[in-house]
Design a protein around this motif. Structure first.
Motif, PDB file in Angstrom:
ATOM      1  N   VAL A  24       0.776  -1.227   0.001  1.00 39.67           N
ATOM      2  CA  VAL A  24       0.109  -0.139   0.005  1.00 39.67           C
ATOM      3  C   VAL A  24       0.912   1.326   0.050  1.00 39.67           C
ATOM      4  N   ALA A  25       1.911   1.264   0.729  1.00 39.01           N
ATOM      5  CA  ALA A  25       2.708   2.505   0.896  1.00 39.01           C
ATOM      6  C   ALA A  25       3.501   2.751  -0.495  1.00 39.01           C
ATOM      7  N   ALA A  32       8.808   5.259  -5.082  1.00 40.42           N
ATOM      8  CA  ALA A  32       8.924   3.693  -5.460  1.00 40.42           C
ATOM      9  C   ALA A  32       8.555   3.489  -6.906  1.00 40.42           C
ATOM     10  N   ASN A  33       8.238   4.628  -7.615  1.00 37.76           N
ATOM     11  CA  ASN A  33       7.953   4.279  -8.989  1.00 37.76           C
ATOM     12  C   ASN A  33       9.193   3.733  -9.828  1.00 37.76           C
ATOM     13  N   ALA A  34       8.657   2.757 -10.524  1.00 39.68           N
ATOM     14  CA  ALA A  34      10.074   1.909 -11.434  1.00 39.68           C
ATOM     15  C   ALA A  34      11.068   1.424 -10.714  1.00 39.68           C
ATOM     16  N   PHE A  62       8.405   4.915   4.625  1.00 43.58           N
ATOM     17  CA  PHE A  62       8.667   4.230   3.363  1.00 43.58           C
ATOM     18  C   PHE A  62       9.309   5.243   2.226  1.00 43.58           C
ATOM     19  N   SER A  63       8.661   6.498   2.213  1.00 39.65           N
ATOM     20  CA  SER A  63       9.110   7.264   1.289  1.00 39.65           C
ATOM     21  C   SER A  63      10.709   7.618   1.332  1.00 39.65           C
ATOM     22  N   SER A  67      13.295   6.353  -1.683  1.00 38.60           N
ATOM     23  CA  SER A  67      14.239   7.133  -2.431  1.00 38.60           C
ATOM     24  C   SER A  67      15.562   6.610  -2.199  1.00 38.60           C
ATOM     25  N   ASN A  68      15.787   5.916  -1.264  1.00 38.57           N
ATOM     26  CA  ASN A  68      17.362   5.407  -1.232  1.00 38.57           C
ATOM     27  C   ASN A  68      17.630   4.149  -2.460  1.00 38.57           C
ATOM     28  N   LEU A  69      16.445   3.750  -2.995  1.00 39.91           N
ATOM     29  CA  LEU A  69      16.637   2.545  -3.907  1.00 39.91           C
ATOM     30  C   LEU A  69      17.161   3.312  -5.129  1.00 39.91           C
ATOM     31  N   ASP A  70      18.023   2.505  -5.877  1.00 40.69           N
ATOM     32  CA  ASP A  70      18.859   2.769  -7.140  1.00 40.69           C
ATOM     33  C   ASP A  70      17.925   2.451  -8.113  1.00 40.69           C
TER      34      ASP A  70
END
Length: 81
Positions: A24-25, A32-34, A62-63, A67-70
């Motif tokens: 849901v987050a 989280a997009n893409a 979660f934001s 945002s820390n994901l590559d």
């Protein structure tokens, strides 16, 4: 953690409640997009997962996590095998 890896994860189990909260987050979070990510638990597989209702976990940001994901790690096959 992100992307498939040759490492075999000897992990535990993630509660349905945590998976639902994360899904849901992700749906409502532009960060989280893409992006892809792995979900892991520190609770060993043989143990019963229990949450203490008297001591709930703190809210998760979660934001910040998304945002820390590559964004370049997609999980998609890029080789021409």
């Amino acid at each position: 953690d992100q992307g498939d890896s040759s490492k075999v994860y000897q992990g535990g189990k993630v509660s349905r409640e945590d998976v639902a909260e994360l899904c849901v987050a992700a749906l409502g979070c532009p960060e989280a997009n893409a992006k892809t990510f792995e979900v892991r638990s520190k609770v060993p597989f043989g143990e019963v997962f229990q949450r203490d209702p008297e001591k709930p976990p703190p809210p998760r940001d979660f934001s910040k996590m998304f945002s820390n994901l590559d964004p370049s790690i997609t999980g998609k096959c890029t080789s021409s095998e």
